[in-house]
Motif scaffolding. Structure first.
Motif, PDB file in Angstrom:
ATOM      1  N   TYR A 152       0.827  -1.205   0.000  1.00 45.82           N
ATOM      2  CA  TYR A 152       0.000   0.000   0.000  1.00 45.82           C
ATOM      3  C   TYR A 152       0.862   1.257   0.000  1.00 45.82           C
ATOM      4  CZ  TYR A 152      -4.449  -2.406   0.658  1.00 45.82           C
ATOM      5  OH  TYR A 152      -5.570  -3.174   0.472  1.00 45.82           O
ATOM      6  N   ARG A 153       1.943   1.238   0.766  1.00 47.62           N
ATOM      7  CA  ARG A 153       2.803   2.418   0.810  1.00 47.62           C
ATOM      8  C   ARG A 153       3.463   2.669  -0.538  1.00 47.62           C
ATOM      9  NH1 ARG A 153       4.425   0.245   6.076  1.00 47.62           N
ATOM     10  NH2 ARG A 153       3.306   1.403   7.700  1.00 47.62           N
ATOM     11  N   SER A 154       3.829   1.592  -1.235  1.00 47.74           N
ATOM     12  CA  SER A 154       4.449   1.758  -2.549  1.00 47.74           C
ATOM     13  C   SER A 154       3.488   2.382  -3.551  1.00 47.74           C
ATOM     14  CB  SER A 154       4.938   0.408  -3.080  1.00 47.74           C
ATOM     15  OG  SER A 154       3.854  -0.443  -3.397  1.00 47.74           O
ATOM     16  N   MET A 155       2.174   2.243  -3.303  1.00 46.95           N
ATOM     17  CA  MET A 155       1.161   2.840  -4.164  1.00 46.95           C
ATOM     18  C   MET A 155       0.769   4.237  -3.690  1.00 46.95           C
ATOM     19  SD  MET A 155      -1.338  -0.399  -5.092  1.00 46.95           S
ATOM     20  CE  MET A 155      -1.767  -0.748  -3.396  1.00 46.95           C
ATOM     21  N   GLY A 156       1.488   4.739  -2.685  1.00 43.60           N
ATOM     22  CA  GLY A 156       1.225   6.087  -2.204  1.00 43.60           C
ATOM     23  C   GLY A 156       0.095   6.201  -1.214  1.00 43.60           C
ATOM     24  N   GLN A 157      -0.377   5.076  -0.651  1.00 44.93           N
ATOM     25  CA  GLN A 157      -1.465   5.110   0.311  1.00 44.93           C
ATOM     26  C   GLN A 157      -0.898   5.043   1.725  1.00 44.93           C
ATOM     27  OE1 GLN A 157      -4.763   2.516  -0.432  1.00 44.93           O
ATOM     28  NE2 GLN A 157      -4.383   2.439  -2.616  1.00 44.93           N
ATOM     29  N   PRO A 158      -1.158   6.046   2.555  1.00 40.04           N
ATOM     30  CA  PRO A 158      -0.637   6.018   3.926  1.00 40.04           C
ATOM     31  C   PRO A 158      -1.288   4.907   4.738  1.00 40.04           C
ATOM     32  CG  PRO A 158      -2.175   7.833   3.639  1.00 40.04           C
ATOM     33  CD  PRO A 158      -1.970   7.240   2.280  1.00 40.04           C
ATOM     34  N   VAL A 159      -0.465   4.121   5.413  1.00 35.34           N
ATOM     35  CA  VAL A 159      -0.955   3.023   6.250  1.00 35.34           C
ATOM     36  C   VAL A 159      -0.321   3.156   7.632  1.00 35.34           C
ATOM     37  CG1 VAL A 159      -1.081   0.527   6.545  1.00 35.34           C
ATOM     38  CG2 VAL A 159      -1.195   1.520   4.259  1.00 35.34           C
ATOM     39  N   PRO A 160      -1.104   3.250   8.674  1.00 38.41           N
ATOM     40  CA  PRO A 160      -0.509   3.345  10.016  1.00 38.41           C
ATOM     41  C   PRO A 160       0.230   2.061  10.369  1.00 38.41           C
ATOM     42  CG  PRO A 160      -2.889   3.017  10.147  1.00 38.41           C
ATOM     43  CD  PRO A 160      -2.573   3.244   8.711  1.00 38.41           C
ATOM     44  N   ALA A 161       1.413   2.207  10.949  1.00 39.11           N
ATOM     45  CA  ALA A 161       2.205   1.044  11.341  1.00 39.11           C
ATOM     46  C   ALA A 161       1.505   0.311  12.479  1.00 39.11           C
ATOM     47  CB  ALA A 161       3.606   1.475  11.755  1.00 39.11           C
ATOM     48  N   ALA A 162       1.323  -0.989  12.330  1.00 34.24           N
ATOM     49  CA  ALA A 162       0.644  -1.787  13.351  1.00 34.24           C
ATOM     50  C   ALA A 162       1.682  -2.532  14.180  1.00 34.24           C
ATOM     51  CB  ALA A 162      -0.310  -2.780  12.688  1.00 34.24           C
ATOM     52  N   LYS A 163       1.552  -2.441  15.491  1.00 33.45           N
ATOM     53  CA  LYS A 163       2.434  -3.207  16.360  1.00 33.45           C
ATOM     54  C   LYS A 163       2.067  -4.680  16.291  1.00 33.45           C
ATOM     55  CE  LYS A 163       3.356   0.448  19.751  1.00 33.45           C
ATOM     56  NZ  LYS A 163       3.279   0.821  21.184  1.00 33.45           N
ATOM     57  N   ARG A 164       3.089  -5.513  16.388  1.00 38.67           N
ATOM     58  CA  ARG A 164       2.853  -6.947  16.285  1.00 38.67           C
ATOM     59  C   ARG A 164       3.207  -7.630  17.603  1.00 38.67           C
ATOM     60  NH1 ARG A 164       5.834  -9.085  11.406  1.00 38.67           N
ATOM     61  NH2 ARG A 164       4.178 -10.647  11.309  1.00 38.67           N
ATOM     62  N   ILE A 165       3.188  -8.924  17.599  1.00 37.50           N
ATOM     63  CA  ILE A 165       3.382  -9.712  18.825  1.00 37.50           C
ATOM     64  C   ILE A 165       4.687 -10.499  18.705  1.00 37.50           C
ATOM     65  CG2 ILE A 165       2.444 -11.559  20.269  1.00 37.50           C
ATOM     66  CD1 ILE A 165      -0.346 -10.741  19.138  1.00 37.50           C
ATOM     67  N   LEU A 166       5.517 -10.453  19.732  1.00 34.22           N
ATOM     68  CA  LEU A 166       6.749 -11.232  19.783  1.00 34.22           C
ATOM     69  C   LEU A 166       6.484 -12.505  20.579  1.00 34.22           C
ATOM     70  CD1 LEU A 166       9.804 -11.512  19.250  1.00 34.22           C
ATOM     71  CD2 LEU A 166      10.201 -10.294  21.408  1.00 34.22           C
ATOM     72  N   GLU A 167       6.689 -13.654  19.931  1.00 35.41           N
ATOM     73  CA  GLU A 167       6.508 -14.930  20.613  1.00 35.41           C
ATOM     74  C   GLU A 167       7.869 -15.565  20.890  1.00 35.41           C
ATOM     75  OE1 GLU A 167       2.079 -16.428  19.170  1.00 35.41           O
ATOM     76  OE2 GLU A 167       3.860 -17.575  18.566  1.00 35.41           O
ATOM     77  N   LEU A 168       8.029 -16.135  22.084  1.00 36.86           N
ATOM     78  CA  LEU A 168       9.277 -16.762  22.495  1.00 36.86           C
ATOM     79  C   LEU A 168       9.096 -18.266  22.629  1.00 36.86           C
ATOM     80  CD1 LEU A 168      10.427 -14.316  25.354  1.00 36.86           C
ATOM     81  CD2 LEU A 168      10.897 -14.182  22.895  1.00 36.86           C
ATOM     82  N   ASN A 169      10.134 -19.005  22.251  1.00 40.33           N
ATOM     83  CA  ASN A 169      10.156 -20.459  22.397  1.00 40.33           C
ATOM     84  C   ASN A 169      10.717 -20.788  23.781  1.00 40.33           C
ATOM     85  OD1 ASN A 169      10.516 -23.199  22.295  1.00 40.33           O
ATOM     86  ND2 ASN A 169      11.831 -23.199  20.465  1.00 40.33           N
ATOM     87  N   PRO A 170       9.876 -21.250  24.715  1.00 44.07           N
ATOM     88  CA  PRO A 170      10.345 -21.443  26.108  1.00 44.07           C
ATOM     89  C   PRO A 170      11.355 -22.577  26.268  1.00 44.07           C
ATOM     90  CG  PRO A 170       8.124 -22.309  25.850  1.00 44.07           C
ATOM     91  CD  PRO A 170       8.459 -21.607  24.552  1.00 44.07           C
ATOM     92  N   THR A 171      11.548 -23.394  25.218  1.00 43.61           N
ATOM     93  CA  THR A 171      12.500 -24.501  25.333  1.00 43.61           C
ATOM     94  C   THR A 171      13.833 -24.199  24.659  1.00 43.61           C
ATOM     95  OG1 THR A 171      11.683 -25.547  23.291  1.00 43.61           O
ATOM     96  CG2 THR A 171      10.571 -26.140  25.365  1.00 43.61           C
TER      97      THR A 171
END
Length: 638
Positions: free
Chosen positions: A562-581
């Motif tokens: 979308y940004r490459s097409m000139g459409q502003p897109v708000p940055a979305a925060k994502r989730i960090l997952e950890l491998n407990p083992t």
């Protein structure tokens, strides 16, 4: 009026030929319905006669002709169409049960004749109606008046003589006495007219031999002079392949027509022929190419099929009859009657056009499905060339989604070489599986090596590998297939355990949540500007961490698109997952327990997040800082 109606001066010849064709059809009809009319219909044709010295072009037919009253009413009155009048009478006759009534006629608007004034200083017409003895001459310079007189010796039919204006290239006024220009117009607009279009052409005769008779033509110096002969040539092919049964046409003829329409040197992959009958009749001959054109994804590329009405060419790229996602399809649609504007150059919107469009789309998609089921090699060729374009239909044509989903194929983890359909995926789903798993990415290698795939590979779940840019959009738009939800392996929570597995591991999971609670809270605070949450993962088996999105979040690739097409897109925060083992995550927990203020702990946390971004093919926040921290940690380890 004429200059405001027509945009291409060449169409004057199309209109005259169309009128002549109608006159021949009317004569044939009259010979069947009017018993007292005794006419010879064995050699009905259209003649084009050129006089270069006088700069005239004559279009002559031996059709029904016109009486003096017809000339006054039809030629002397603008937009009065004799064909329209006849069609109305035929419609009434058919309604009364007359099965001999035919509507195979072209002109209806009554202004085609006047197109000649775009190219003419003066137009004269000589005509005699079949069954009458006296003809009529009509003449006008197009300035508002005309002359009319009787002609006692006129032949049956109509001859329209156009006294041409001087050639003017800037005004696109060409030399319409030139053989090549006449051929070009006939080939483009009238090649498939049912009646022969003839023209006398000059051919060079062979030079006399040295031993030839002394009476051979020679110039004043005694040298032989090149002679010419006059031959009558038929300019139109009359081969409307779409009007002939398929078993009567050779594949070579189809291939030739396809090359003519598409300018492609290769043969078509498949021929699609259909015929619509009932209240609205049409014939269509479509071609699916064997390779994608270079401009398939160019925004301004020409697309659409050629449109004919009663075998008369109307439009070269008729976009209204096929949707954009089938823009690679070439071919011809020949309709009995369509809503054209008065110049027959523009297609008007009406219900019948939409009906034809729907039927053509259904036929093309059904043909592709037949290839899928019966001709696997052809289908693979089709999908590799046009699959990405077809998937655009899932975004733009909701009414076609079900048919498109049935012909979609994609790579998957089931087979490293062969693609699979969605239907094939569903048939192989594990017992109790309710979701179709997929992952989007730049390449198969990137997706297969992604941390998101680890649990699915370990448990033997098949995952669709989607690498076309359009895949980022359509899977979100469609949402499900065959009542199975399309689920990204890089989004939301993943739980592949059975009920028994959950019971066995519940104690261990609860202990992990307790052990890692403090670390997760601390990391969430440390990375609060980058992620919305840090949590333990059930999708990782060998990697230390991965970044995932919430179920309805936009993917990073889609954000970039979308940004490459000139459409502003708000940055979305994502989730960090950890491998407990994983040893790195276990070591990170121990370091946090010992010293929460340690600079090494902070740096390792940042590195872990950046590694998760790199693993999914994402962009680093600060590449130079990442390399500096990584070099420092490696040096410490050594």
């Amino acid at each position: 009026m004429v200059h405001s109606i027509y945009s291409d001066k060449d169409v004057f010849l199309r209109e005259l030929i169309s009128n002549a064709s109608d006159a021949l059809d009317k004569l044939r009809l009259a010979s069947l319905t009017e018993q007292e009319l005794r006419v010879d219909t064995a050699d009905l044709h259209i003649d084009l006669e050129v006089d270069r010295d006088a700069r005239t072009l004559t279009v002559r037919d031996n059709g029904i002709g016109m009486s003096r009253e017809d000339v006054v009413n039809l030629i002397g009155t603008i937009a009065r169409s004799g064909t329209a009048e006849l069609l109305r009478s035929l419609s009434e006759a058919r309604a009364a049960g007359d099965t001999t009534a035919s509507a195979d006629l072209i002109g209806q608007f009554g202004v085609g004749f006047y197109a000649t004034f775009m190219v003419a200083d003066r137009v004269s017409l000589v005509t005699q109606r079949a069954g009458e003895r006296t003809g009529t001459r009509w003449e006008s310079d197009g300035e508002g008046s005309y002359t009319i007189e009787d002609v006692p010796d006129a032949p049956r039919g109509t001859a329209v003589t156009v006294h041409l204006k001087a050639e003017d290239a800037e005004d696109r006024l060409f030399d319409y006495t030139a053989d090549h220009k006449i051929r070009e117009i006939v080939k483009k607009y009238s090649d498939f007219i049912a009646w022969p279009i003839r023209m006398a052409v000059e051919r060079p005769a062979p030079l006399p031999d040295a031993d030839a008779d002394a009476d051979a033509d020679a110039d004043v110096a005694g040298e032989p002079v090149a002679a010419t002969t006059i031959e009558i040539e038929t300019l139109n092919s009359r081969k409307a392949l779409w009007a002939r049964p398929r078993d009567e046409v050779d594949q070579a003829e189809y291939n030739e027509l396809y090359r003519h329409l598409s300018h492609d040197w290769s043969d078509p992959l498949e021929v699609v022929q259909m015929k619509g009958e009932g209240t609205f009749e049409y014939e269509a001959l479509l071609f699916i190419p064997s390779r994608a054109p270079l401009d398939l994804y160019t925004r301004d590329a020409r697309r659409g099929v050629q449109l004919y009405v009663k075998r008369v060419f109307i439009m070269d790229d008729c976009e209204a009859l096929l949707p954009n996602y089938l823009r690679f399809v070439k071919g011809v649609v020949d309709a009995r009657d369509l809503s054209l504007n008065i110049s027959r150059e523009i297609l008007q919107q009406d219900r019948r056009i939409q009906q034809v469009r729907r039927r053509l789309v259904r036929k093309v998609l059904a043909t592709v499905r037949n290839l899928l089921e019966n001709e696997a090699e052809k289908y693979r060729t089709f999908w590799s060339e046009f699959g990405a374009a077809v998937k655009e239909g899932l975004l733009a044509a909701a009414e076609d989604s079900e048919a498109i989903l049935e012909i979609i194929s994609a790579a998957s983890t089931h087979d490293p070489e062969q693609t699979t359909t969605l239907r094939g995926y569903v048939e192989r789903m594990k017992e109790g599986q309710t979701e179709i798993y997929y992952m989007t990415g730049d390449s198969r290698a990137t997706i297969e090596n992604s941390p998101h795939m680890e649990a699915f590979a370990a448990r033997g779940y098949e995952v669709l590998i989607l690498t076309d840019p359009v895949d980022e959009v359509w899977v979100e738009r469609v949402g499900r297939f065959d009542d199975k939800v399309l689920q990204s392996v890089a989004k939301g929570q993943v739980d592949l355990d059975t009920e028994d597995d959950r019971k066995k591991t519940e104690t261990e999971r609860e202990q992990q949540r307790t052990d890692f609670a403090a670390l997760l809270t601390w990391m969430g605070e440390r990375l609060r500007d980058e992620v919305k949450e840090v949590r333990l993962s059930s999708r990782l088996t060998t990697s230390p961490a991965c970044v995932v999105g919430d179920t309805f979040d936009m993917t990073p690739a889609l954000e970039r698109m979308y940004r490459s097409m000139g459409q502003p897109v708000p940055a979305a925060k994502r989730i960090l997952e950890l491998n407990p083992t994983h040893p790195l995550v276990v070591g990170l927990r121990r370091a946090h327990e010992q010293d929460t203020e340690s600079a090494a702990l902070t740096e390792t946390t940042d590195l872990l997040y950046d590694l998760a971004l790199l693993a999914e093919g994402g962009d680093l926040r600060d590449p130079s800082r990442f390399t500096r921290l990584l070099a420092g940690r490696l040096a410490s380890a050594l």
